[in-house]
Design a protein around this motif. Structure first.
Motif: not given
Length: 245
Positions: A63-74, A96-108
């Motif tokens: 969460v500390n690493n990916f909690g910024d406001n990204y459009d997506a985490i790939v 922030d964890a909820v935000q990360i979960r909703s913006h996490m994507y596998e590459l394809t």
């Protein structure tokens, strides 16, 4: 799009070229990519073994690493992406964890569902067999399961078919498990190895020159079998093929 790149431990340590191919591919498709330098394991190995409580620090660090406001985490891994989407929590920053979960994507998944890629300027003149990993197929629904009476689809296949001169072969058992299963390959090594051998033989029997997939963990397992038995097939992550252009 502002994208954060999440690379699983084994990609970072053993297959950095997969991470590089993923980064280059995303940048070619117009994404502004950030790689948080302090990222480590997502905690999946502990959780899969029944020790999710030991993954607490991994969760907080993620969460500390990916909690910024990204459009997506790939992430170029279905299993790690699924773990974060379903299991990431934080005692300190749950919002922030909820935000990360909703913006996490596998590459394809990201390429087809978010970027809606309809062409790739690549060329790969080889016969390719696609291994559809269990986490991606059954957890993220990247492709249809053959036991269901429903219209077939496959996001990885759709992308591979955009690559010029690439011939996608048909497998006898297109969605069979490779036997890796994370810690399963440690505790049930004989069964795991036999399943992996069967998976590789299916590709070779049907003429594959290259065996690909979206999970480097499964491909690591299959590549070990290929190398030990000196089999005539090359193993590549799908990002390496899609990045050929």
């Amino acid at each position: 799009m502002k994208v954060a790149l999440f690379l699983p431990c084994y990609v970072d340590q053993f297959y950095p070229k997969v991470g590089i191919a993923t980064l280059q591919l995303l940048e070619k498709l117009g994404c502004s990519v950030t790689y948080p330098l302090n990222q480590t394991c997502c905690g999946q190995p502990m959780a899969n073994s029944g020790f999710e409580n030991l993954a607490h620090d991994c969760n907080e660090l993620f969460v500390n690493n990916f909690g910024d406001n990204y459009d997506a985490i790939v992430c170029p891994s279905g299993s790690c992406a699924l773990h974060i989407k379903q299991h990431l929590h934080s005692d300190k920053r749950e919002g922030d964890a909820v935000q990360i979960r909703s913006h996490m994507y596998e590459l394809t998944e990201f390429l087809t569902d978010v970027l809606k890629v309809d062409q790739l300027p690549g060329r790969f003149p080889h016969k390719v067999g696609l291994h559809q990993s269990c986490h991606g197929q059954r957890g993220l629904h990247l492709s249809q399961m053959s036991e269901l009476v429903a219209a077939p689809y496959s996001k990885p296949e759709k992308l591979l078919n955009m690559v010029d001169e690439l011939e996608l072969i048909s497998l006898d058992r297109k969605d069979e498990c490779c036997g890796f299963g994370g810690t399963f390959c440690v505790f049930e090594e004989a069964v795991s190895a036999r399943m992996g051998i069967d998976r590789v033989e299916d590709h070779i029997r049907n003429g594959a020159e290259v065996l690909t997939g979206g999970d480097m963990s499964c491909l690591m397992h299959l590549e070990g079998i290929v190398r030990r038995n000196k089999l005539p097939v090359k193993v590549m992550h799908i990002a390496e093929i899609l990045n050929q252009g």
